[in-house]
Design an enzyme around this catalytic site. Structure first.
Site, PDB file in Angstrom:
ATOM      1  N   HIS A 126      22.466  51.442 -13.178  1.00 22.35           N
ATOM      2  CA  HIS A 126      21.702  52.036 -14.302  1.00 22.35           C
ATOM      3  C   HIS A 126      22.526  53.087 -15.023  1.00 22.35           C
ATOM      4  O   HIS A 126      21.972  53.949 -15.704  1.00 22.35           O
ATOM      5  CB  HIS A 126      20.391  52.629 -13.772  1.00 22.35           C
ATOM      6  CG  HIS A 126      19.511  51.616 -13.133  1.00 22.35           C
ATOM      7  ND1 HIS A 126      18.794  50.670 -13.842  1.00 22.35           N
ATOM      8  CD2 HIS A 126      19.281  51.343 -11.816  1.00 22.35           C
ATOM      9  CE1 HIS A 126      18.144  49.883 -13.007  1.00 22.35           C
ATOM     10  NE2 HIS A 126      18.403  50.267 -11.775  1.00 22.35           N
ATOM     11  N   ARG A 181      29.431  87.477  15.766  1.00 22.77           N
ATOM     12  CA  ARG A 181      28.467  86.469  16.243  1.00 22.77           C
ATOM     13  C   ARG A 181      27.116  86.626  15.559  1.00 22.77           C
ATOM     14  O   ARG A 181      26.246  85.760  15.687  1.00 22.77           O
ATOM     15  CB  ARG A 181      28.290  86.591  17.761  1.00 22.77           C
ATOM     16  CG  ARG A 181      29.533  86.292  18.570  1.00 22.77           C
ATOM     17  CD  ARG A 181      29.368  86.693  20.031  1.00 22.77           C
ATOM     18  NE  ARG A 181      28.415  85.862  20.722  1.00 22.77           N
ATOM     19  CZ  ARG A 181      28.732  84.675  21.285  1.00 22.77           C
ATOM     20  NH1 ARG A 181      29.965  84.230  21.183  1.00 22.77           N
ATOM     21  NH2 ARG A 181      27.842  83.948  21.925  1.00 22.77           N
ATOM     22  N   CYS A 194      23.543  85.490  20.759  1.00 24.13           N
ATOM     23  CA  CYS A 194      23.696  86.862  21.275  1.00 24.13           C
ATOM     24  C   CYS A 194      25.102  87.010  21.849  1.00 24.13           C
ATOM     25  O   CYS A 194      25.828  86.045  22.019  1.00 24.13           O
ATOM     26  CB  CYS A 194      22.685  87.119  22.386  1.00 24.13           C
ATOM     27  SG  CYS A 194      20.995  86.871  21.883  1.00 24.13           S
ATOM     28  N   GLU A 241      31.780  72.054  -2.846  1.00 21.55           N
ATOM     29  CA  GLU A 241      31.751  73.521  -2.714  1.00 21.55           C
ATOM     30  C   GLU A 241      32.955  74.077  -1.962  1.00 21.55           C
ATOM     31  O   GLU A 241      33.298  75.238  -2.160  1.00 21.55           O
ATOM     32  CB  GLU A 241      30.444  73.979  -2.067  1.00 21.55           C
ATOM     33  CG  GLU A 241      30.223  73.553  -0.653  1.00 21.55           C
ATOM     34  CD  GLU A 241      28.938  74.166  -0.082  1.00 21.55           C
ATOM     35  OE1 GLU A 241      28.506  75.231  -0.527  1.00 21.55           O
ATOM     36  OE2 GLU A 241      28.367  73.552   0.823  1.00 21.55           O
ATOM     37  N   ASN A 244      22.379  85.734  26.985  1.00 23.40           N
ATOM     38  CA  ASN A 244      22.579  84.927  25.777  1.00 23.40           C
ATOM     39  C   ASN A 244      22.099  83.528  26.114  1.00 23.40           C
ATOM     40  O   ASN A 244      22.568  82.907  27.063  1.00 23.40           O
ATOM     41  CB  ASN A 244      24.051  84.889  25.356  1.00 23.40           C
ATOM     42  CG  ASN A 244      24.252  83.921  24.199  1.00 23.40           C
ATOM     43  OD1 ASN A 244      23.366  83.746  23.368  1.00 23.40           O
ATOM     44  ND2 ASN A 244      25.405  83.255  24.154  1.00 23.40           N
ATOM     45  N   GLY A 245      21.141  83.011  25.336  1.00 24.58           N
ATOM     46  CA  GLY A 245      20.643  81.650  25.578  1.00 24.58           C
ATOM     47  C   GLY A 245      19.147  81.603  25.354  1.00 24.58           C
ATOM     48  O   GLY A 245      18.557  82.500  24.751  1.00 24.58           O
ATOM     49  N   LYS A 294      29.154  69.324   0.082  1.00 25.31           N
ATOM     50  CA  LYS A 294      30.236  69.868   0.922  1.00 25.31           C
ATOM     51  C   LYS A 294      31.579  69.724   0.230  1.00 25.31           C
ATOM     52  O   LYS A 294      32.360  70.661   0.141  1.00 25.31           O
ATOM     53  CB  LYS A 294      30.257  69.139   2.280  1.00 25.31           C
ATOM     54  CG  LYS A 294      29.104  69.460   3.184  1.00 25.31           C
ATOM     55  CD  LYS A 294      29.237  70.769   3.915  1.00 25.31           C
ATOM     56  CE  LYS A 294      28.466  71.943   3.397  1.00 25.31           C
ATOM     57  NZ  LYS A 294      27.161  71.922   2.912  1.00 25.31           N
ATOM     58  N   LYS A 321      27.039  83.347   1.061  1.00 29.27           N
ATOM     59  CA  LYS A 321      26.355  82.670   2.160  1.00 29.27           C
ATOM     60  C   LYS A 321      24.853  82.636   1.914  1.00 29.27           C
ATOM     61  O   LYS A 321      24.187  81.664   2.166  1.00 29.27           O
ATOM     62  CB  LYS A 321      26.636  83.378   3.494  1.00 29.27           C
ATOM     63  CG  LYS A 321      26.048  82.678   4.710  1.00 29.27           C
ATOM     64  CD  LYS A 321      26.576  81.273   4.866  1.00 29.27           C
ATOM     65  CE  LYS A 321      25.861  80.477   5.931  1.00 29.27           C
ATOM     66  NZ  LYS A 321      26.224  79.044   5.871  1.00 29.27           N
ATOM     67  N   GLU A 342      24.334  65.501   0.632  1.00 24.19           N
ATOM     68  CA  GLU A 342      24.925  66.598   1.417  1.00 24.19           C
ATOM     69  C   GLU A 342      26.443  66.447   1.481  1.00 24.19           C
ATOM     70  O   GLU A 342      27.178  67.414   1.320  1.00 24.19           O
ATOM     71  CB  GLU A 342      24.318  66.633   2.809  1.00 24.19           C
ATOM     72  CG  GLU A 342      24.883  67.703   3.733  1.00 24.19           C
ATOM     73  CD  GLU A 342      24.839  69.121   3.162  1.00 24.19           C
ATOM     74  OE1 GLU A 342      24.142  69.372   2.162  1.00 24.19           O
ATOM     75  OE2 GLU A 342      25.567  69.975   3.697  1.00 24.19           O
ATOM     76  N   TRP A 380      20.721  88.290  18.841  1.00 22.69           N
ATOM     77  CA  TRP A 380      20.353  87.458  17.692  1.00 22.69           C
ATOM     78  C   TRP A 380      18.983  86.908  18.050  1.00 22.69           C
ATOM     79  O   TRP A 380      18.860  86.047  18.936  1.00 22.69           O
ATOM     80  CB  TRP A 380      21.369  86.341  17.492  1.00 22.69           C
ATOM     81  CG  TRP A 380      20.994  85.321  16.473  1.00 22.69           C
ATOM     82  CD1 TRP A 380      20.240  84.191  16.660  1.00 22.69           C
ATOM     83  CD2 TRP A 380      21.315  85.320  15.075  1.00 22.69           C
ATOM     84  NE1 TRP A 380      20.084  83.501  15.486  1.00 22.69           N
ATOM     85  CE2 TRP A 380      20.730  84.157  14.499  1.00 22.69           C
ATOM     86  CE3 TRP A 380      22.034  86.178  14.252  1.00 22.69           C
ATOM     87  CZ2 TRP A 380      20.851  83.846  13.143  1.00 22.69           C
ATOM     88  CZ3 TRP A 380      22.156  85.864  12.907  1.00 22.69           C
ATOM     89  CH2 TRP A 380      21.572  84.711  12.375  1.00 22.69           C
TER      90      TRP A 380
END
Ligand code: AGP
Length: 609
Positions: free
Chosen positions: A504, A28, A2, A488, A101-102, A485, A604, A481, A75
């Site tokens: 193999h 944000r 937030c 991309e 916010n929190g 990264k 995104k 992963e 948020w």
């Protein structure tokens, strides 16, 4: 996250200024917006679900009267994105307004206590308890100032908060408090401001005072007064001059959102540990009764599923089947049935491939569970139970902080299930929970001590034509992963596979100097992994190893290495071990002249098939 903002002006209207400030906090991420001002001793509030421009069009945020006010972009973490859950929140009398916010961890018990004292709540949020607590404190002791009432209130709160409070009783003040969520004060000759982030007031002043955890600050036209919450001792702190451009300020001085979000991971992991226990418990009940359980996702979220399949197996003795969402219908569309449970993982909650897989499963009466970062997303609406990972919005296209948050929630889920199934002892449970709690600090250490090294390694290999990423066991997911990264955002061809697969076939690709990244936690696979490193080394590969600190054996074999703190339990190892790989990808992209935040061809949230 937030965004909060507040201002006390010498003259002029606060509302339009708050509106403009909230626009500067839009980056944000948010789903709702609101403002409250004070005029002639009366509180005025406007708020609604939706984007600022939409809400302004309907409600005209600028015509609230008064020279003092607060604003908020929400948020959602507790309670869906609805008008009633938007901030500011007020007390029963409508004379106190707060923006926050929190995450207030103990809001449920506080809310129950206040309801038993006759308070009526409007929203499902954790924030609203703050307004009623201030009201209750002032009712018990009417001689208290707003600042003292806020002081008493926050001593009852557990969790993270940056709060700004207004009251009709003291129409010339804003009282703010901070614990873990950011809070800054801006000041010029005509006004004083408070905000979650500097961009909110940067066009109005470049004089900023950073408020620290455990501090309360009182804003008025006389200036600002900072005290320690613990003992009310005064804190003297001069404003700093901010020399950022507004564009830089939005990234808090980082050159890219991706790097900012890599650095935000300790805070996100702390927030992820505040996921509500009863949702973990409820979801683990569904997993416990499942006859078969699929873990369905795309991209980075799939890698989180893959890692969690090791967690569920090793901790809860539950077999789960990670499935790439776009293959789910072909692979399992005919067999999935009423006894199947699908746990879908999606940061956006809107990925078309994932939703298509769930649509097929729901048509066959399977149970759908969801893990997402976006409350109100489609995934939350179609899930029997969902958990919000509370990472805050991720602006960079490449997932970083949301990945480690997903892993943390999935680890908590596996632990909850292990407990429910009686597969883990109390000591093991306490040990792993303690280790999970320490991960934010561990990740902080890795970033602080290894970032420079990763930057050098990226420089050294910036012209490499390809990479291998290898691991064994749960580190296979970490390898996948790291590879994604690098591909991309640095556009470097990379291959990841379980290290045991090298012989193999893939090892035929290795030529002298070919970079091979090994993820080497000292877990049960360590000894065998040493053999895999030797077989690559024998063919002239350049070995880049992510090792536990002090691992002399691999250090001797590696051409380059970065270290993570030792003692990380195997099932939690992807979280710390992926951090150097995120930094490698970021700095390789920089070295190769690319823009990490907006990689070519990517979105995104992939809302197309
Ligand atoms: C991750 O870096 C990528 N941007 C992408 O693979 C992403 O993880 C994938 O599209 C899934 O997105 P979701 O988590 O929002 O469903």
């Amino acid at each position: 996250m937030c965004g909060i903002f507040g201002c006390v002006l010498k003259d002029g209207n606060a509302a339009p200024l708050i509106h403009a400030a909230l626009k500067r906090l839009e980056y944000r991420g948010y789903d709702s917006v609101g403002e409250a001002t004070l005029f002639e001793g009366k509180l005025y509030v406007k708020k609604d679900r939706g984007m600022i421009d939409e809400v302004h069009k309907v409600h005209n945020l600028d015509d609230l009267p008064g020279t003092i006010g607060v604003g908020h972009t929400r948020w959602a973490t507790h309670g869906a994105p609805l008008e009633v859950n938007a901030h500011p929140h007020v007390d029963c009398s409508g004379q106190i307004a707060v923006v926050h916010n929190g995450i207030i961890e103990n809001f449920s018990e506080l809310k129950l206590e206040l309801e038993n004292r006759g308070h009526t709540f409007q929203s499902k949020t954790d924030t609203e308890v703050i307004a009623h607590l201030i009201e209750e404190t002032l009712k018990a002791n009417p001689s208290l100032s707003l600042a003292d009432a806020v002081l008493e209130t926050v001593k009852k709160l557990e969790g993270s908060y940056a709060v700004a409070a207004l009251s009709q009783r003291e129409p010339d003040k804003i009282v703010c408090v901070r614990n873990e969520s950011p809070l800054v004060v801006g000041i010029n000759e005509n006004a004083i401001y408070c905000a979650s982030d500097i961009p909110a007031f940067l066009p109005l002043t470049n004089k900023a005072v950073i408020i620290d955890d455990g501090e309360i600050v009182i804003l008025s036209l006389k200036g600002y007064e900072i005290k320690k919450i613990a003992d009310s001792s005064l804190v003297s702190r001069e404003p700093k001059l901010i020399d950022w451009s507004p564009e830089m300020a939005v990234k808090q001085g980082y050159p890219h959102f991706m790097l900012k979000e890599i650095h935000e991971q300790p805070e996100c992991l702390r927030n992820t540990l505040r996921v509500q226990e009863h949702y973990i418990d409820l979801m683990s009940s569904f997993l416990d009764r499942a006859r078969e359980c699929f873990l369905v996702a795309c991209g980075t979220s799939y890698h989180a599923c893959l890692a969690s399949s090791y967690m569920f197996s090793k901790l809860a003795f539950l077999a789960t089947y990670p499935v790439i969402a776009s293959e789910f219908v072909e692979q399992h569309g005919k067999s999935v049935n009423i006894d199947s449970t699908i746990l879908a993982v999606s940061q956006s909650g809107e990925t078309t491939d994932t939703l298509a897989a769930l649509n097929c499963a729901r048509q066959r009466a399977a149970t759908v569970l969801g893990l997402t970062n976006a409350i109100g997303s489609t995934l939350t609406r179609i899930s029997r139970v969902y958990i919000c990972q509370q990472s805050g919005p991720e602006i960079g296209v490449a997932a970083t902080k949301t990945f480690t948050s997903q892993l943390s929630v999935l680890a908590q889920l596996a632990l909850g299930l292990a407990k429910k199934r009686g597969k883990i002892s109390q000591d093991e449970m306490d040990f792993l929970k303690e280790k999970l709690k320490k991960l934010p600090a561990t990740v902080e250490t890795i970033i602080q001590t290894q970032e420079e090294k990763m930057k050098q390694i990226a420089k050294k290999y910036k012209d490499a034509k390809g990479f291998f990423f290898l691991g064994r066991g749960i580190s296979t997911a970490t390898a996948y992963e790291g590879r994604l990264k690098l591909m991309e955002i640095a556009y470097v061809p990379a291959i990841a596979f379980p290290a045991g697969e090298s012989k193999h076939g893939p090892i035929s690709l290795v030529e002298p100097g070919f970079p091979v990244v090994f993820i080497c936690p000292k877990d049960e696979t360590y000894k065998t992994l040493i053999g895999n490193i030797m077989e690559m080394k024998a063919r002239g590969a350049s070995i880049i190893a992510v090792i536990e600190e002090g691992d002399e054996e691999v250090r001797r074999l590696a051409d380059d290495y970065v270290e993570v703190p030792k003692g990380i339990p195997e099932v939690l190892s992807p979280i710390p071990f992926v951090i150097p790989l995120q930094l490698l990808a970021y700095y390789m992209a920089i070295e190769r002249g690319h823009t990490p935040d907006t990689p070519r061809n990517l979105a995104k949230s992939v809302t197309v098939k």
